[in-house]
Design a protein around this motif. Structure first.
Motif, PDB file in Angstrom:
ATOM      1  N   TRP A  69       6.568   1.854  -6.447  1.00 50.70           N
ATOM      2  CA  TRP A  69       6.873   3.056  -7.238  1.00 50.70           C
ATOM      3  C   TRP A  69       5.599   3.751  -7.759  1.00 50.70           C
ATOM      4  N   GLY A  70       4.453   3.414  -7.168  1.00 50.55           N
ATOM      5  CA  GLY A  70       3.225   4.053  -7.640  1.00 50.55           C
ATOM      6  C   GLY A  70       2.603   3.353  -8.834  1.00 50.55           C
ATOM      7  N   PHE A  71       3.021   2.135  -9.154  1.00 56.11           N
ATOM      8  CA  PHE A  71       2.450   1.428 -10.299  1.00 56.11           C
ATOM      9  C   PHE A  71       1.116   0.775  -9.977  1.00 56.11           C
ATOM     10  N   GLY A  72       0.689   0.836  -8.747  1.00 55.41           N
ATOM     11  CA  GLY A  72      -0.589   0.248  -8.391  1.00 55.41           C
ATOM     12  C   GLY A  72      -1.233   1.088  -7.311  1.00 55.41           C
ATOM     13  N   ASP A  73      -2.493   0.758  -7.030  1.00 52.65           N
ATOM     14  CA  ASP A  73      -3.231   1.559  -6.064  1.00 52.65           C
ATOM     15  C   ASP A  73      -3.186   0.917  -4.677  1.00 52.65           C
ATOM     16  N   ALA A  74      -2.224   0.050  -4.444  1.00 54.71           N
ATOM     17  CA  ALA A  74      -2.137  -0.619  -3.151  1.00 54.71           C
ATOM     18  C   ALA A  74      -0.937  -0.083  -2.373  1.00 54.71           C
ATOM     19  N   HIS A  75      -1.102   0.076  -1.078  1.00 52.56           N
ATOM     20  CA  HIS A  75       0.006   0.402  -0.192  1.00 52.56           C
ATOM     21  C   HIS A  75       0.023  -0.646   0.911  1.00 52.56           C
ATOM     22  N   SER A  76       1.194  -1.085   1.304  1.00 57.48           N
ATOM     23  CA  SER A  76       1.275  -1.974   2.459  1.00 57.48           C
ATOM     24  C   SER A  76       2.311  -1.398   3.419  1.00 57.48           C
ATOM     25  N   ALA A  77       2.118  -1.697   4.705  1.00 56.58           N
ATOM     26  CA  ALA A  77       2.958  -1.050   5.716  1.00 56.58           C
ATOM     27  C   ALA A  77       3.514  -2.067   6.693  1.00 56.58           C
ATOM     28  N   SER A  78       4.695  -1.774   7.194  1.00 55.50           N
ATOM     29  CA  SER A  78       5.177  -2.513   8.361  1.00 55.50           C
ATOM     30  C   SER A  78       6.050  -1.592   9.206  1.00 55.50           C
ATOM     31  N   ARG A  79       6.105  -1.911  10.494  1.00 55.25           N
ATOM     32  CA  ARG A  79       6.908  -1.128  11.436  1.00 55.25           C
ATOM     33  C   ARG A  79       8.352  -1.612  11.424  1.00 55.25           C
ATOM     34  N   ARG A  80       9.210  -0.846  12.101  1.00 64.71           N
ATOM     35  CA  ARG A  80      10.551  -1.361  12.376  1.00 64.71           C
ATOM     36  C   ARG A  80      10.393  -2.600  13.246  1.00 64.71           C
ATOM     37  N   THR A  81      11.093  -3.668  12.907  1.00 66.60           N
ATOM     38  CA  THR A  81      11.009  -4.879  13.725  1.00 66.60           C
ATOM     39  C   THR A  81      12.001  -4.800  14.881  1.00 66.60           C
ATOM     40  N   VAL A  82      13.171  -4.235  14.616  1.00 64.63           N
ATOM     41  CA  VAL A  82      14.172  -3.997  15.674  1.00 64.63           C
ATOM     42  C   VAL A  82      14.681  -2.565  15.518  1.00 64.63           C
TER      43      VAL A  82
END
Ligand code: SF4
Length: 744
Positions: A486-499
């Motif tokens: 929700w924007g509470f930190g300066d970190a973003h993490s990502a993942s793709r659709r697995t299926v």
């Protein structure tokens, strides 16, 4: 940054891919074995830097293709709640919904549409904020309102920043920690290793909780508090720290406004008086105050238990806020470091999306603004006016913090007060079991006054059964993720659709995009969720797909400390406002007085004589995430029925055997739960499970899935007893009586 090798394919043709756990909104990484687009097995993937230490992850395969999943759009054919449905196409559903929304907007204005999101689903949540904002409705409801948002709004008012979320102790640096109202939550269980390292390095841990938990067992000092008196305890600790001059005098002199007023406000909270109110021995109150003030840097993280106390919430969350400040811990390394808001991406714009402040069609504030102006468009403007010179891009409260108080919704639907709500668009939420005053909301959702009710979810729920349209949502394996808390930190993490999505399930983003494109928002919506994520990440120079393919799929800038020394605090005065001008400008006391909970031995002694046990509810349950997972066999086996936990001595006096069915009764009515004993509980305190419903139950009239059987929210007080400050729910420090079902 190293890039993940291509998915491995084994001899049987199965691929192993990284993905996101579909079970709950925490969004841990998993390693999924895939055959023919179906997950065969799923286990936690710790290589991506997110420790999925959770017993629920193993149920992901069952979750993904459970026979009870909603897989196609459906339209109601009978009366609401009658359970009659026909399958329709997405196009038909979207056309009809858009047409009805346009008619509602023409007749009642854009504010007549209420949107609501339930369990966090990643960045897709903000597609609802974007849509609501572009449409012109300030009537948004999000899980934050049920999850302690008051504490954040309080920190933003006093400091202009927030420290309570996303801030763990640093072993060897952090010297003290107060875990206040955190209970035995799953999140903290996963941090147990870090807490032990913090203690091994000499850190002192204080736990404040009415119940004995894994946290209180770990703590150096446990204050067993009478539920709901946290504000008095905080003011008592402030009294000790101020009287003994243990505060950081230099910081207070240079950076705090209102210290004298605060000293006056807490003067009467002597250790003896505080002890009488809280049931904590006076010497322990003094000891806790001294430990925290003399072992800096120290921190008090967020605790849901202090933010769900109804009227007692305000002084509890403000008291914690003052304690962090006058001890000089703000934005210190190892102390109460402020969150680093998203700095290198466009997520801030998604959070704020300033249209709402001056939308051309919106003429009214949200439906709870008169009672709780801190969480309204008016409140948002006040925050922004105070904060903009330090945080010009609008760090701090965003659109989604200005959400309505839930108790306002049934009144707006049933009585058109302060104005009518005519459409309710609900995504992955189940407010009939997750919000208080459930019976009145049920009445509102059945009412013809509500002209459009849409529910998008993975499952049919008690709320879905009352909708006009039910739409199938993708789960975490089928959906790409860009997580940013929700924007509470300066970190973003990502993942793709697995299926690829199964059946006709769609991303929540697609619902809002398709409605937006039909309702005048053309050009505001990239075609896919991945393209939208690319847009948010554009300033970093990395695409969503590239980020997801990295070994460590994170954007994580280095933390910063004590930024106020350069720019001042993000308040109107540039200082910590112990006496808050922002609160005063919105009609609140500049320093809140201590208040007892609405039902309590002190405030309502006659009622307490009839209902002589203090009741809390809303604790995290190990096997369920809030109202979810009741369909999953393994989880139901572990926790088949709602539990009423009580001390065995109390049970003996009431003639209750462990495992027996009991009535749990409040002044609002009674429900059934199953007795469970816990010697760690105070004999005068019980805990009732919340969020329980039973998907296998037949409908009972227009109530589905055992809605009224064990649902604690059916017997909790209504909005009048909510927090005076932000309208957060009242789920702790209630009163009840308990008796065996067999006896009456
Ligand atoms: S259920 Fe939730 S906490 Fe557990 S592994 Fe899955 S996402 Fe993480």
């Amino acid at each position: 940054m190293a890039t993940l090798a291509k998915p491995a394919v084994d001899a049987s043709g199965c691929e192993t891919k990284r993905g996101t756990c579909p079970i709950c909104g925490v969004g841990c990484y998993v390693s999924a074995k895939i055959s023919n687009n179906m997950p065969i097995s799923i286990k936690p993937d710790r290589t991506a830097g997110f420790p999925a230490d959770c017993p629920r992850a193993g149920q992901a395969v069952e979750y993904h293709d459970h026979p009870d999943r909603v897989n196609y759009p459906m339209k109601r054919t009978g009366k609401r709640g009658e359970g009659k449905w026909e399958r329709i196409s997405w196009d038909q559903a979207l056309e009809e919904i858009a047409e009805k929304m346009a008619a509602i907007r023409d007749k009642h204005g854009p504010e007549a549409v209420q949107t609501m999101g339930g369990s966090y689903k990643g960045a897709g949540d903000s597609s609802c904020w974007r849509w609501s904002n572009l449409w012109g409705t300030p009537n948004i409801l999000y899980q934050g309102k049920n999850c302690g948002e008051a504490e954040l709004l309080c920190e933003w008012a006093v400091y202009g920043d927030q420290s309570c979320i996303g801030n763990a102790p640093i072993p060897g640096v952090t010297k003290s920690l107060i875990l206040w109202g955190v209970g035995g939550s799953m999140a903290l269980a996963s941090q147990r290793k870090n807490l032990k390292a913090f203690q091994a390095a000499g850190g002192k841990m204080i736990a404040i909780d009415p119940c004995q938990t894994e946290i209180t067992d770990l703590a150096d000092l446990w204050l067993r508090i009478r539920p709901g008196t946290d504000g008095a305890l905080a003011y008592g600790m402030l009294n000790v720290i101020i009287t003994e001059k243990l505060y950081d005098a230099e910081f207070v002199a240079k950076w705090c406004n209102g210290f004298e007023a605060l000293s006056e406000a807490v003067k009467s909270f002597t250790p003896e008086r505080t002890s009488k109110i809280t049931w904590i021995p006076a010497d322990k109150i003094v000891e806790a105050a001294r430990i925290f003030a003399t072992n800096t840097p120290g921190h008090i993280p967020f605790g849901l238990g202090t933010a769900e106390l109804g009227k007692a919430t305000t002084s509890a969350v403000f008291g914690k806020t003052y304690l962090r400040a006058i001890t000089g811990n703000l934005d210190a390394m190892g102390g109460s470091k402020f969150a680093d808001p998203p700095s290198g991406t466009r997520f801030r714009e998604e959070m704020h999306w300033d249209t709402l402040i001056n939308h051309p069609l919106r003429t009214r504030d949200n439906i709870s603004a008169d009672l709780w102006p801190i969480a309204s468009v008016k409140g948002l403007k006040a925050y922004r006016a105070a904060m903009d010179k330090v945080h010009p891009l609008g760090v701090g409260p965003g659109i989604y913090n200005m959400v309505i108080a839930p108790s306002a919704l049934p009144t707006a639907i049933l009585e058109s007060k302060p104005y009518p709500i005519k459409a309710f668009i609900l995504q992955a939420g189940n407010p009939l079991v997750s919000l208080t005053d459930a019976r009145r909301l049920h009445e509102a959702m059945l009412s013809d006054e509500l002209e459009l009710s849409v529910n998008m979810d993975h499952w049919m729920t008690p709320c879905g059964e009352l909708a006009d349209y039910v739409l199938p949502a993708t789960d975490g394996l089928e959906r790409p993720l860009l997580s940013n808390m929700w924007g509470f930190g300066d970190a973003h993490s990502a993942s793709r659709r697995t299926v690829d999505p199964r059946y006709e399930r769609r991303d929540d983003y697609q619902l809002w995009r398709e409605l937006g494109n039909r309702l005048g928002q053309q050009g505001m919506w990239p075609d896919t969720m991945e393209e939208w994520f690319d847009d948010i990440l554009a300033p970093t120079g990395v695409t969503h797909g590239d980020l997801a393919d990295q070994d460590m799929p994170w954007v994580m800038p280095a933390p910063q400390y004590k930024r106020y020394e350069g720019s001042g605090f993000a308040t109107a005065s540039g200082k910590v406002e112990l006496s808050s001008d922002l609160l005063a400008s919105l009609g609140y006391p500049a320093i809140p007085a201590y208040e007892e909970p609405a039902w309590s031995p002190e405030r309502t002694p006659e009622l307490f004589a009839e209902f002589p046990l203090i009741m809390s509810t809303g604790n995290s349950l190990k096997w369920y995430y809030r109202s979810q997972h009741k369909h999953l066999a393994q989880m139901r086996k572990q926790h088949p029925y709602a539990l009423l936990t009580l001390h065995p001595d109390t049970a003996a006096k009431l003639g209750i055997a462990e495992g027996a069915m009991v009535w749990v009764e409040t002044p609002m009515g009674r429900i059934q739960q199953m007795a469970k004993f816990d010697k760690g509980l105070h004999p005068r305190v019980v805990h009732a499970d919340s969020h329980m419903w039973y998907p296998e139950r037949e409908a009972d009239g227009d109530a589905h899935y055992g809605l009224w059987e064990s649902n604690i929210n059916a017997i909790l007080p209504d909005g009048a007893d909510y927090s005076d400050y932000a309208g957060d729910n009242y789920m702790r420090a209630l009163i009840c009586r308990v008796s065996p079902v067999a006896a009456n």
